[in-house]
Design a protein around this motif. Structure first.
Motif, PDB file in Angstrom:
ATOM      1  N   UNK A  66      35.490  25.852  10.722  1.00  0.00           N
ATOM      2  CA  UNK A  66      34.790  24.906   9.860  1.00  0.00           C
ATOM      3  C   UNK A  66      34.190  25.558   8.620  1.00  0.00           C
ATOM      4  N   UNK A  67      34.045  24.736   7.585  1.00  0.00           N
ATOM      5  CA  UNK A  67      33.449  25.184   6.326  1.00  0.00           C
ATOM      6  C   UNK A  67      31.997  24.718   6.257  1.00  0.00           C
ATOM      7  N   UNK A  68      31.321  25.129   5.219  1.00  0.00           N
ATOM      8  CA  UNK A  68      29.937  24.700   5.043  1.00  0.00           C
ATOM      9  C   UNK A  68      29.844  23.192   4.813  1.00  0.00           C
ATOM     10  N   UNK A  69      30.886  22.589   4.252  1.00  0.00           N
ATOM     11  CA  UNK A  69      30.891  21.127   4.092  1.00  0.00           C
ATOM     12  C   UNK A  69      30.877  20.428   5.447  1.00  0.00           C
ATOM     13  N   UNK A  70      31.661  20.952   6.396  1.00  0.00           N
ATOM     14  CA  UNK A  70      31.627  20.412   7.761  1.00  0.00           C
ATOM     15  C   UNK A  70      30.220  20.540   8.328  1.00  0.00           C
ATOM     16  N   UNK A  71      29.665  21.736   8.218  1.00  0.00           N
ATOM     17  CA  UNK A  71      28.337  22.011   8.786  1.00  0.00           C
ATOM     18  C   UNK A  71      27.280  21.083   8.193  1.00  0.00           C
TER      19      UNK A  71
END
Length: 107
Positions: A74-79
């Motif tokens: 996952x990326x920071x956008x997911x987080x």
């Protein structure tokens, strides 16, 4: 790299997958995400099957899922979204990773 379930006991892989699988919220997963150890499992996959593929070192199967984006780091956008949405997950520890699949929200 060889992956494995936690614990050095006589339990079968199925028993270990069941033992180390549970429902968690984002706060549990956040440290694993930050360390790069979290892998998102698409809801179309069976989380237990994915965990067993990792523990049985089925590299080709895992690589196919990654190529198809059924498994992703996952990326920071997911987080950010999971933090905002208060997403809950079913997660399983497959050392050194935590495989996480979002729980389906009830309407």
């Amino acid at each position: 790299m060889e992956y494995g379930m936690l614990g050095e006991d006589a339990m079968s892989q199925d028993e270990k997958v069941a033992k180390y699988t549970g429902d968690v919220d984002w706060s549990y997963l956040r440290p694993h995400f930050k360390s790069g150890a979290m892998i998102y499992v698409d809801p179309s996959l069976d989380l237990k099957e994915v965990a067993k593929a990792f523990t049985n070192d089925q590299k080709e199967k895992v690589a196919t899922w990654m190529k198809q984006a059924d498994l992703v780091k996952p990326s920071s956008l997911h987080a950010d979204w999971w933090e905002y949405d208060k997403t809950r997950f079913t997660a399983v520890v497959v050392n050194p990773f935590v495989l996480a699949q979002p729980l389906q929200k009830e309407d």
